[in-house]
Design a protein around this motif. Structure first.
Motif, PDB file in Angstrom:
ATOM      1  N   ALA A 181       0.834  -1.208   0.000  1.00 38.65           N
ATOM      2  CA  ALA A 181       0.000   0.000   0.000  1.00 38.65           C
ATOM      3  C   ALA A 181       0.864   1.251   0.000  1.00 38.65           C
ATOM      4  O   ALA A 181       0.548   2.238  -0.676  1.00 38.65           O
ATOM      5  CB  ALA A 181      -0.935   0.000   1.210  1.00 38.65           C
ATOM      6  N   ALA A 182       1.969   1.233   0.749  1.00 38.36           N
ATOM      7  CA  ALA A 182       2.872   2.390   0.768  1.00 38.36           C
ATOM      8  C   ALA A 182       3.488   2.622  -0.606  1.00 38.36           C
ATOM      9  O   ALA A 182       3.633   3.772  -1.059  1.00 38.36           O
ATOM     10  CB  ALA A 182       3.962   2.177   1.815  1.00 38.36           C
ATOM     11  N   LEU A 183       3.848   1.547  -1.287  1.00 45.77           N
ATOM     12  CA  LEU A 183       4.407   1.681  -2.637  1.00 45.77           C
ATOM     13  C   LEU A 183       3.363   2.238  -3.605  1.00 45.77           C
ATOM     14  O   LEU A 183       3.692   3.042  -4.494  1.00 45.77           O
ATOM     15  CB  LEU A 183       4.916   0.321  -3.121  1.00 45.77           C
ATOM     16  CG  LEU A 183       6.166  -0.196  -2.395  1.00 45.77           C
ATOM     17  CD1 LEU A 183       6.389  -1.669  -2.706  1.00 45.77           C
ATOM     18  CD2 LEU A 183       7.401   0.622  -2.789  1.00 45.77           C
ATOM     19  N   LYS A 184       2.112   1.849  -3.425  1.00 43.93           N
ATOM     20  CA  LYS A 184       1.053   2.395  -4.281  1.00 43.93           C
ATOM     21  C   LYS A 184       0.835   3.881  -4.009  1.00 43.93           C
ATOM     22  O   LYS A 184       0.493   4.633  -4.928  1.00 43.93           O
ATOM     23  CB  LYS A 184      -0.239   1.601  -4.071  1.00 43.93           C
ATOM     24  CG  LYS A 184      -0.181   0.191  -4.655  1.00 43.93           C
ATOM     25  CD  LYS A 184      -1.476  -0.577  -4.434  1.00 43.93           C
ATOM     26  CE  LYS A 184      -1.392  -1.960  -5.092  1.00 43.93           C
ATOM     27  NZ  LYS A 184      -2.627  -2.756  -4.880  1.00 43.93           N
ATOM     28  N   ILE A 185       1.035   4.282  -2.773  1.00 46.93           N
ATOM     29  CA  ILE A 185       0.955   5.714  -2.454  1.00 46.93           C
ATOM     30  C   ILE A 185       2.014   6.476  -3.243  1.00 46.93           C
ATOM     31  O   ILE A 185       1.738   7.529  -3.838  1.00 46.93           O
ATOM     32  CB  ILE A 185       1.138   5.933  -0.938  1.00 46.93           C
ATOM     33  CG1 ILE A 185      -0.065   5.407  -0.168  1.00 46.93           C
ATOM     34  CG2 ILE A 185       1.361   7.415  -0.626  1.00 46.93           C
ATOM     35  CD1 ILE A 185       0.135   5.348   1.334  1.00 46.93           C
ATOM     36  N   LEU A 186       3.228   5.941  -3.263  1.00 49.99           N
ATOM     37  CA  LEU A 186       4.303   6.594  -4.018  1.00 49.99           C
ATOM     38  C   LEU A 186       4.005   6.568  -5.515  1.00 49.99           C
ATOM     39  O   LEU A 186       4.211   7.568  -6.218  1.00 49.99           O
ATOM     40  CB  LEU A 186       5.639   5.898  -3.732  1.00 49.99           C
ATOM     41  CG  LEU A 186       6.167   6.015  -2.303  1.00 49.99           C
ATOM     42  CD1 LEU A 186       7.442   5.197  -2.135  1.00 49.99           C
ATOM     43  CD2 LEU A 186       6.428   7.475  -1.952  1.00 49.99           C
ATOM     44  N   THR A 191       2.881  11.504  -2.563  1.00 55.29           N
ATOM     45  CA  THR A 191       4.036  12.066  -1.872  1.00 55.29           C
ATOM     46  C   THR A 191       5.287  11.444  -2.461  1.00 55.29           C
ATOM     47  O   THR A 191       5.223  10.634  -3.399  1.00 55.29           O
ATOM     48  CB  THR A 191       3.948  11.828  -0.347  1.00 55.29           C
ATOM     49  OG1 THR A 191       4.941  12.621   0.312  1.00 55.29           O
ATOM     50  CG2 THR A 191       4.139  10.364   0.018  1.00 55.29           C
ATOM     51  N   THR A 192       6.430  11.799  -1.918  1.00 53.17           N
ATOM     52  CA  THR A 192       7.718  11.313  -2.406  1.00 53.17           C
ATOM     53  C   THR A 192       8.328  10.344  -1.402  1.00 53.17           C
ATOM     54  O   THR A 192       7.956  10.343  -0.228  1.00 53.17           O
ATOM     55  CB  THR A 192       8.690  12.480  -2.617  1.00 53.17           C
ATOM     56  OG1 THR A 192       8.983  13.074  -1.329  1.00 53.17           O
ATOM     57  CG2 THR A 192       8.084  13.534  -3.536  1.00 53.17           C
ATOM     58  N   LYS A 197       7.045   9.315   5.633  1.00 52.13           N
ATOM     59  CA  LYS A 197       7.551   8.989   6.962  1.00 52.13           C
ATOM     60  C   LYS A 197       6.401   8.818   7.939  1.00 52.13           C
ATOM     61  O   LYS A 197       5.289   9.282   7.696  1.00 52.13           O
ATOM     62  CB  LYS A 197       8.487  10.097   7.455  1.00 52.13           C
ATOM     63  CG  LYS A 197       9.753  10.244   6.626  1.00 52.13           C
ATOM     64  CD  LYS A 197      10.629  11.360   7.158  1.00 52.13           C
ATOM     65  CE  LYS A 197      11.903  11.494   6.327  1.00 52.13           C
ATOM     66  NZ  LYS A 197      12.770  12.595   6.831  1.00 52.13           N
ATOM     67  N   GLY A 198       6.686   8.150   9.048  1.00 58.08           N
ATOM     68  CA  GLY A 198       5.659   7.938  10.050  1.00 58.08           C
ATOM     69  C   GLY A 198       6.232   7.349  11.312  1.00 58.08           C
ATOM     70  O   GLY A 198       7.418   7.533  11.619  1.00 58.08           O
ATOM     71  N   GLY A 225      -4.646  17.673  -6.103  1.00 54.39           N
ATOM     72  CA  GLY A 225      -4.333  16.443  -6.808  1.00 54.39           C
ATOM     73  C   GLY A 225      -3.602  15.413  -5.983  1.00 54.39           C
ATOM     74  O   GLY A 225      -3.287  14.323  -6.486  1.00 54.39           O
ATOM     75  N   ARG A 226      -3.309  15.718  -4.725  1.00 53.49           N
ATOM     76  CA  ARG A 226      -2.585  14.781  -3.854  1.00 53.49           C
ATOM     77  C   ARG A 226      -3.311  14.670  -2.518  1.00 53.49           C
ATOM     78  O   ARG A 226      -3.785  15.666  -1.985  1.00 53.49           O
ATOM     79  CB  ARG A 226      -1.145  15.248  -3.617  1.00 53.49           C
ATOM     80  CG  ARG A 226      -0.295  15.265  -4.885  1.00 53.49           C
ATOM     81  CD  ARG A 226       1.109  15.751  -4.612  1.00 53.49           C
ATOM     82  NE  ARG A 226       1.095  17.145  -4.149  1.00 53.49           N
ATOM     83  CZ  ARG A 226       1.535  17.559  -2.970  1.00 53.49           C
ATOM     84  NH1 ARG A 226       2.001  16.686  -2.087  1.00 53.49           N
ATOM     85  NH2 ARG A 226       1.507  18.833  -2.645  1.00 53.49           N
TER      86      ARG A 226
END
Length: 383
Positions: A181-186, A191-192, A197-198, A225-226
């Motif tokens: 899921a984090a990779l899909k966010i990128l 975000t970049t 981060k978290g 858009g983000r």
């Protein structure tokens, strides 16, 4: 969608107050971090076995639509974080009384900061409430419990933390889902890699969403858009929290509940701490628990929200603790220890690790067994 945001993550990371959650989390000192350089154990450490796992994972990620470019960018400056595994394996199950929880969740500092944040972002919060039907003070209270109004959002790279936990294997399947899921966010451009981060367990942003919950509920409230929950501007985070509650059944115009005898709405009666105040809670109380499945958390959110909106403290009192001490006794004990040079790290009446360490040091100094336990006799000896 009947999803609990962080059911499988242990510990309230923003506040260390409840026994569930993953960001939380959020009331108290934030494990997630609050800026500055990360400790050494939360920085990448060479690990050939982890590297081999990442190589195998890449093919699985490609099979789920993650592009080689995204994978290369995501893993470029990441690595195995030993401190993440250490924290995951050493989380302690504990029960904190509601009185102690509220002493932190609705502390004078958290209330005053909440009122200031509410005023500072009133325009955004009002717009969020108008769109989703969730009261602005409820959203603000969750923000306060999860990241101290944005001050403790977390500094650990999410790709490193989730890949480390997926590789470690204790909850490998869950964290591999978070990593995907984090990779899909990128890949979506929200975000970049540098900004993703978290907390050490992957909870992100002002209101500590894990990646899968972000995918399901985050919104682009600003219209740029983000869905940017990492920005210093909390608008997308606050709206995403309201969207989460709305989609989990929030009923507009219905209060969360309240203390019995203090103009509480009609609902079912609960008394989380024997001898303490009782609360009348509504279906919206249960919706708050979808964010973190804890009665104390939901009461903390509701009570903090009421305080932010101008309400006062609870009317009811709590009984003495297992040591026979009231909250006033515990505050006095902390004050007297600190005056003697045994710093308790605060005088909130909550006997946590810092207070116990101070008690042990004091006990050693007067030649008695260093149990770290408070007592009436200990308090009397400090006069």
């Amino acid at each position: 969608m009947n999803l609990t945001r962080r059911t499988t993550l242990l510990g309230l990371m923003g506040l260390s107050l409840t026994a569930c959650g993953g960001g939380v989390g959020t009331v108290g000192p934030s494990i997630a971090g609050g800026g500055g350089e990360l400790p050494a154990d939360l920085r990448p450490t060479p690990n050939s076995s982890y590297d081999a796992w990442v190589s195998r994972f890449r093919s699985r990620a490609s099979g789920q639509g993650i592009s080689p470019a995204t994978l290369n960018a995501a893993f470029r400056n990441t690595g195995y974080l030993p401190g993440v595994v250490e924290r995951d394996r050493n989380q302690t199950e504990f029960t904190r009384t509601l009185e102690d929880y509220l002493a932190i969740a609705a502390s004078d500092e958290r209330v005053s900061k909440g009122r200031a944040a509410f005023q500072r972002h009133q325009s955004t919060l009002s717009a969020v409430e108008a769109r989703y039907g969730v009261p602005a003070e409820i959203v603000t209270a969750i923000w306060g419990l999860e990241s101290f109004y944005g001050e403790r959002r977390g500094d650990v790279p999410v790709i490193s933390s989730t890949s480390t936990l997926a590789y470690d294997g204790r909850r490998g399947a869950f964290f591999e889902k978070q990593l995907i899921a984090a990779l899909k966010i990128l890949q979506s451009g929200d975000t970049t890699p540098a900004n993703l981060k978290g907390s050490w367990a992957g909870a992100m942003g002002h209101t500590q969403f894990i990646p899968t919950s972000y995918q399901a509920f985050a919104v682009d409230f600003t219209g740029d858009g983000r869905r940017d929950i990492w920005s210093d501007d909390p608008a997308d985070s606050l709206a995403s929290t309201a969207a989460y509650l709305a989609r989990n059944g929030w009923v507009s115009g219905v209060r969360w509940g309240g203390e019995v005898g203090n103009n509480a709405p009609q609902g079912r009666i609960i008394q989380p701490q024997p001898g303490g105040p009782s609360f009348s809670v509504t279906r919206n109380f249960d919706v708050i628990k979808r964010y973190n499945n804890s009665d104390s958390y939901a009461i903390g959110v509701g009570h903090l929200a009421d305080r932010i909106a101008g309400g006062g403290p609870l009317n009811g009192s709590f009984p003495p603790d297992e040591y026979g001490l009231t909250k006033d006794d515990r505050v006095l004990l902390q004050q007297r220890l600190t005056l003697r040079g045994f710093d308790t790290g605060g005088t909130d009446g909550v006997i946590g690790p810092n207070s116990r360490k101070a008690i042990s040091s004091y006990q050693s100094s007067i030649g008695v067994p260093a149990t770290g336990d408070p007592s009436q006799a200990l308090l009397a000896s400090l006069r």
